[in-house]
Design an enzyme around this catalytic site. Structure first.
Site, PDB file in Angstrom:
ATOM      1  CB  ALA A  60      -0.910  -0.017   1.221  1.00 16.09           C
ATOM      2  CB  VAL A  86       4.903   1.144   4.125  1.00 17.87           C
ATOM      3  CG1 VAL A  86       4.761   2.610   3.726  1.00 17.87           C
ATOM      4  CG2 VAL A  86       4.071   0.829   5.358  1.00 17.87           C
ATOM      5  CE  LYS A  87       4.388  -0.189  -5.337  1.00 18.76           C
ATOM      6  NZ  LYS A  87       3.325  -0.505  -6.286  1.00 18.76           N
ATOM      7  CB  VAL A  88       8.597   4.356   0.471  1.00 19.46           C
ATOM      8  CG1 VAL A  88       9.253   5.710   0.612  1.00 19.46           C
ATOM      9  CG2 VAL A  88       7.927   3.922   1.766  1.00 19.46           C
TER      10      VAL A  88
END
Ligand code: G3P
Length: 217
Positions: A60, A86-88
């Site tokens: 996400a 967590v997509k960064v």
């Protein structure tokens, strides 16, 4: 090689899950927008719904681009489920955020990676996954697959734990080439996964077997 599906569409996720070959899901802001979901609470609920369908990791993405904002959003996302990664984005504050999340045991997927240099930074920061976008590299007439081979080699040289998650997959051949190159994960649209099924000789062979089986009667 792990198979992720690159979509936020629940029906497609269920269809891939039903095949018994699905290891996870990746999403991005464009894929969420495509589903017509609006408002943060509804989007968070959508991630929870995705997590209820699959066993594996669900990426996400944060939309903040400053360190504090990314940390705030990432921590909220990580609280939704243990499956959330967590997509960064690969920007300066993104690298800082990935280092922060690594220290706080929050798993990350570094996205929008287009070069080996970017992938080295992501690995040094402790990203769980790095997402090189092979289709978008092919789109500008460079060779996306070359980047996958390069990253696999570099990460192997130094025993980096970061997994190469080949993204922006456009066709079944991309999946086969990623397997040859040793990618840890491919994230694909449902059409590319289903495309792996097809072979005309399978269809011809099955038609013949079924015709011959009628002779048993
Ligand atoms: O999720 C990121 C990536 O897979 C996007 O693919 O087809 O928009 O380049 P694409």
């Amino acid at each position: 090689m792990k198979f992720f599906i690159d979509t936020a569409n629940l029906a497609e996720i269920r269809e891939a899950e039903a095949l018994g070959i699905l290891d996870g899901v990746t999403t991005n802001p464009s894929l969420i927008a495509k589903e017509g979901i609006k408002g943060l609470n509804n989007i968070f609920q959508h991630y929870v719904d995705i997590c209820s369908i699959v066993e594996g990791d669900v990426s996400a993405e944060v939309v903040a681009t400053d360190f504090d904002g990314m940390v705030r959003e990432g921590e909220q996302l990580a609280e939704l489920s243990e499956k959330i990664v967590v997509k960064v984005p690969m920007i300066k504050d993104g690298v800082k955020a990935i280092s922060y999340f690594t220290k706080h045991n929050i798993r990350t997927n570094c996205t929008l990676v287009f070069s080996a240099g970017q992938a080295i930074l992501a690995a040094k920061a402790g990203a769980t996954y790095v997402s090189p976008f092979i289709g978008r590299i092919d789109d500008i007439s460079w060779d996306g697959m070359e980047l996958i081979s390069q990253l696999v080699e570099i990460y192997t040289n130094y025993d980096f734990e970061t997994q190469v998650l080949a993204a922006s997959i456009r066709n079944p051949l991309h999946i086969v080439k990623c397997a040859e190159a040793g990618a840890d994960v491919v994230t694909c649209p449902l059409s590319s996964i289903m495309g792996l099924l097809n072979h005309p000789l399978t269809d011809v062979g099955l038609a013949k077997f079924l015709a011959d089986a009628k002779k048993w009667l």
